[in-house]
Structure formats: structure tokens, C-alpha cells
Design an enzyme around this catalytic site. Structure first.
Site, PDB file in Angstrom:
ATOM      1  N   GLY A   1       0.313   5.085  -9.833  1.00 34.81           N
ATOM      2  CA  GLY A   1       0.155   3.634  -9.871  1.00 34.81           C
ATOM      3  C   GLY A   1       1.414   2.897  -9.467  1.00 34.81           C
ATOM      4  O   GLY A   1       2.130   3.333  -8.566  1.00 34.81           O
TER       5      GLY A   1
ATOM      6  N   SER B   1       5.231   1.497  -5.397  1.00 35.02           N
ATOM      7  CA  SER B   1       3.957   2.218  -5.456  1.00 35.02           C
ATOM      8  C   SER B   1       4.263   3.703  -5.547  1.00 35.02           C
ATOM      9  O   SER B   1       4.971   4.256  -4.707  1.00 35.02           O
ATOM     10  CB  SER B   1       3.080   1.876  -4.257  1.00 35.02           C
ATOM     11  OG  SER B   1       3.747   2.114  -3.039  1.00 35.02           O
TER      12      SER B   1
ATOM     13  N   ASP C   1      -1.407  -1.000   1.542  1.00 37.85           N
ATOM     14  CA  ASP C   1      -1.712  -2.327   2.083  1.00 37.85           C
ATOM     15  C   ASP C   1      -2.646  -3.082   1.135  1.00 37.85           C
ATOM     16  O   ASP C   1      -2.518  -4.297   0.953  1.00 37.85           O
ATOM     17  CB  ASP C   1      -2.342  -2.202   3.479  1.00 37.85           C
ATOM     18  CG  ASP C   1      -1.428  -1.436   4.437  1.00 37.85           C
ATOM     19  OD1 ASP C   1      -0.197  -1.524   4.271  1.00 37.85           O
ATOM     20  OD2 ASP C   1      -1.949  -0.740   5.332  1.00 37.85           O
TER      21      ASP C   1
END
Lengths: 309, 309
Positions: A222, A217, A249
Site C-alpha cells: 500500500g 507507493s 497512476d
């Protein structure tokens, strides 16, 4: 069902104060509390996506009771936490309403005894037998061996349960060698693991270390994924501004739900990016903005990456 | 027994961190928790001096349970706290081990309903019937009327129980008008009450507002007392360095124990100053260093003040 493991659960407390000044006394204007720790956040998002989800990990003491009381208010998330003698940690996020900054104070977590760790491993194995995938999330509390995630990955693989690992530092280094199906480091965790600040190079290195798929990430840029089926970069259609708490998460929840739904990798990545961006946009930290998610989902760009090596 | 009232009890949490930097994330290296709120601190010191002491006030929620659990470990302090539906507040003291500074975050406290306030007043009246003196300490939680202390002072006086008031702002202004036996403002509280920054002038004004005796705590300068028996200044033999947390509460315990033991005012003041200084010297916030207290006690200077008016 999907299982998420949070060995170091937390009661996440947010304080809003006018202006945080070291050495001063502050009145808390507003306070919120919620069950926390990465795996619990992942579970809430999975439940919101309509998946059956069970959470396990350690819980104890007065703070642990408060966490379970609050968790019971989300009946879609099944509580299979294992009681311990120590006390679950609190995390305090001090949100400065003047500057918009957040200052974080994290308690270390309870000391886990060898017997408690053994109890957990038994409970985990039983839970694995009825689950379709498992996510191992976050830091280790004191007393849990640094190779804990490696052990939990091995148990999952022995039972043919797909396993995603989202941690950092030495627990990640040890865990990845046990060959998890997916790891999801952020840019810092990836650099710490591989020594490389080039995500392209570092994700390749992370795969060589044992992960079947690596999904890095990269914040506003992105995700960068290296998988047995190919390599992709997935990015939101526009930069989003807001509170990034819980965005990682939500990405894990996107990847895991896509995995159990047997979606192709590009669709899993699009879901993870859309959920992550919709979490940044939500007014409450760690929740996602559903209309934004649905709108973003079809507009995430997923581009295949030519493998240089 | 002596009764102390803490309407806004607290679980006092201390975090030690390497360096507190706004907008950063911090690992808490060490954590301590203790039952707090001024009246509970006063009670612990009274118990350490050998007095029978009972605490009352409001307690509720998960944090209230944690407070009572910890209070039970000091069996010399009798718990007569009144349960409420809201949750007892936490206070967080972030001690920066690099600079030595402490940053304070105080939750506001539970909302008290009119029925809970009425229940408390009943319980208070029953407790008063078996007590030799009462201290009313600290801030008011939300929902308690601003004239609460005035009411509690009147009830004590109607039952001929000597009453000491230690609060600030409007609750002090209202409370003092109900003619408590003693008020113990610090320099800031006194200036806020009277508009005067001259302690000599301000203590005289505070007496005129209704207090039978005014004992102002002037930090390192000790105490300035205006009483029906005379006016005194009491100061430690030497400046003391350390953590002033709880020094004012120890002074209240000194005054109150001296009152029930019917000591002359100069002896009460010497005890209050010695306890206060021994609290600053103690390594743990809010506790006092007993050998230092005993050594200081005979060496506090108490000098009679000529009344100018």
C-alpha cells in the site's frame, strides 16, 4: 478542472504472443493500442471518477496523430497537447501468453527544441489559470532540461495551484527542491532519491528535501504518507493479484481527486489504495475494476504512524 | 515498368537494445523505420538497378500513412497501393547489440473485405496492361482468399505478362498450380511444398506442380535453378557474413530484372546471387552494397547441372 502533464506521451502498444523467445520470429496473436504516458493514465481515471480533466504535454508525428485519434474517443478527457516536430514515442509491451510475463520496449521519445519547450511553458501557464490542481507525470523526452519539473512546480506554486509530482531520478531530485505539494515515488524511486531502502526513513528524508507531503507507493504493502497533517500507512484489506501496470497512476488520480475535493488525508489515501488495487484486479492493463474499487474503498486500513523523530 | 505486388505491406521498425531479456523493461537506444513487405524490398532494389518500378498491394490506417510518407522519399518507386479501411501492419525487429541476435514480432495485417479484394483485382489488371513483368510477394493479409495468388497468376498469364511468385505454404501450393513463370522458394518453403528436404528432388517436384522455372534459394549455397532452358547451380565465390534480411528479395529483383532484359538464365542467376550476397554484406538490412555487387557479379560460379531424370 484538473490538469495532468505528460511531457513524454506515448502510444502504448500491447502484443500478445504465444511464447517470447529471443532470436525467434513471432506472430502477434492479438494487439491493442492506447494513449499512454503516466499523465494520460491519471487523466482517464480522474474522468472515470467524474472529474473534469485536461491533458497537456508534447505530441507529434504519425504516432502522435494515432494517439490523438484514440484520445478523442474519450471525450471526457480534454486534449490540450502541444504539437512538436518530432514523433511521439511508442512503447511495446510483449505479453507472453504461455508464462504470463510481460517484456517492455520503450522508445526514447522525440527531441524537443528549446522553442517547443518555451511554447509548452506558455501554454501550461494559461491552462493553470483555470485549474484546481496539476499533476506532473513521468519521464522527460530528450531536449527538455533536467530541471523542467522544478520550473513547472514553481509556476504552479506562483499561481497557487496545488501540484503533485510523479517522476524519478534527477528530474525528481530537482523537482522536489521546488517544493511541490505532493510527491508520489515508489520504493525504488524513493531509494534512488534518498539512498535509503527504509521507507520510513526515506519518506522523512524526501520531505526534508522540499515536498510538503510524500506518499510512497510500496506495491502490495500500500502507501506510506508523510504530510503536514500527520503520517499514515494505508493498505488494502487483502493482497491483490493481477497486472500492476497503471496501479501507481491510479493512486495519483486518487490522491489528486481527494485533494481537489478537500478530503482529509486518510480518505485520500484510502481512495488511492482502493483505486490502485482495483487497477491491479482489472483485466485490461491501466483500467480499474469499478465494483472492486467500491467494495475495497471502505475496507482499506489507514493507520496513523507515530513519528519517531 | 516492372510491377511488384505486396498484399501484406508493413512498416518495418528496427529497435536496437543493449540486451533483450524476457520479462525485463528495455530502453530502445536506436530506432529505424522503413516501408516493408517483400514486394517493396524487391522494388527498391529494382529501382537501384535503374528499372522503372511500380508497387501495389494494400495500405491503410495510420501505419499505412507512415509507410506512404516514407515511400514518397524514394521517388523512383511509383506508389500504386490500394487504400483499405484496416491498418497496415508493423513488424518489429529487436536487434540485441550484445549478442547480435534479432528477435522478430510480426503483426498479422489488416482484415481485407471482399469489396477491397475485388477493387485490388481491378487495379491490378489495369497496372498489368503497362508492365513488362510482375512479382507477387509475401504473405496474405487476413480476409484475402488462400487462392489469391493463383488468381493473380492467371490474370497475368492471360495478359501475357511474365509472373514470378515468392510466397510460402498454402498460397504457394495453390499459386504454383496456376503455372507462374518463376517461383523462388527458399529451402524451408520448398520442403514444406514438396515434402522433400533434397533440393535437387524438391525443385524437380516443384516444376512438376506447375512452375515453368523453379529457383530455390539455398542460403550460403546460392541458388539452384530448374528452367525450360536447363538446370544450373549458382554460388558466390566465397561465403559472405552479415545480415541476411532482404537477401531473398534482392535475388527476386535480380531474376526479374534479368528476365525483362532478356538475359540468358546463367546471367540472371549470377545477378541474383551477386545481389543477394551484396545485401548480406550491406550494413543496413535490406539494402545492397553496390561496390560488392559489382565486384561479385563476374565472380559468381554458375554450373550446369546434369538432369538425373
Amino acid at each position: 478542472m484538473i490538469l495532468t502533464v505528460t511531457l513524454n506521451t506515448a502510444l502504448d502498444i500491447t502484443y500478445r504472443v504465444r511464447e517470447l523467445r529471443p532470436h525467434a520470429s513471432h506472430r502477434v496473436d492479438e494487439m491493442t493500442e492506447r494513449p499512454g504516458g503516466k499523465g494520460l493514465n491519471v487523466a482517464r481515471v480522474l474522468a472515470a471518477l467524474g472529474h473534469e480533466v485536461t491533458v497537456t504535454g508534447f505530441v507529434g508525428g504519425v504516432t502522435g496523430r494515432a494517439l490523438r485519434d484514440r484520445l478523442a474517443r474519450t471525450p471526457e478527457v480534454v486534449d490540450a497537447l502541444v504539437p512538436v516536430s518530432g514523433s511521439t514515442r511508442r512503447t511495446i509491451a510483449v505479453a507472453d501468453t504461455t508464462t504470463g510475463d510481460t517484456t517492455q520496449l520503450n522508445e526514447p521519445g522525440p527531441e524537443i527544441t528549446p522553442a517547443e519547450w518555451a511554447d509548452f511553458q506558455e501554454a501550461y501557464e494559461v491552462l493553470l489559470r483555470s485549474c484546481s490542481a496539476v499533476a506532473l507525470c513521468g519521464s522527460l523526452p530528450p531536449g527538455v532540461p533536467v530541471g523542467a519539473y522544478a520550473q513547472l512546480v514553481r509556476t504552479a506554486r506562483a499561481l497557487a495551484v496545488p501540484v503533485l509530482l510523479d517522476t524519478s531520478g534527477e528530474p525528481l531530485r530537482r523537482g522536489i527542491a521546488a517544493r511541490p505539494d505532493v510527491v508520489k515515488p515508489n520504493a525504488d524511486e524513493l531509494a534512488e532519491l534518498t539512498g535509503s531502502h527504509d521507507p520510513s526513513q526515506a519518506t522523512r528524508d524526501a520531505r526534508r528535501r522540499g515536498a510538503h507531503a510524500v506518499v510512497a507507493s510500496l506495491g502490495a504493502d500500500g502507501l506510506l504518507a508523510r504530510t503536514p497533517e500527520g503520517d499514515w500507512r494505508a493498505a488494502p484489506p487483502r493482497p491483490v493479484r493481477g497486472n500492476p501496470t497503471g496501479a501507481g497512476d491510479s493512486a495519483v488520480a486518487g490522491l489528486l481527486s481527494g485533494l481537489v475535493e478537500k478530503l482529509p488525508w486518510p480518505d485520500r489515501l484510502a481512495r488511492a489504495v482502493a483505486l490502485s488495487a482495483a487497477t491491479v484486479l482489472a483485466p485490461v492493463a491501466g483500467e480499474f475494476d469499478r465494483p472492486a474499487y467500491e467494495e475495497l474503498l471502505s475496507r482499506v486500513s489507514v493507520t496513523s504512524q507515530t513519528t519517531a523523530a
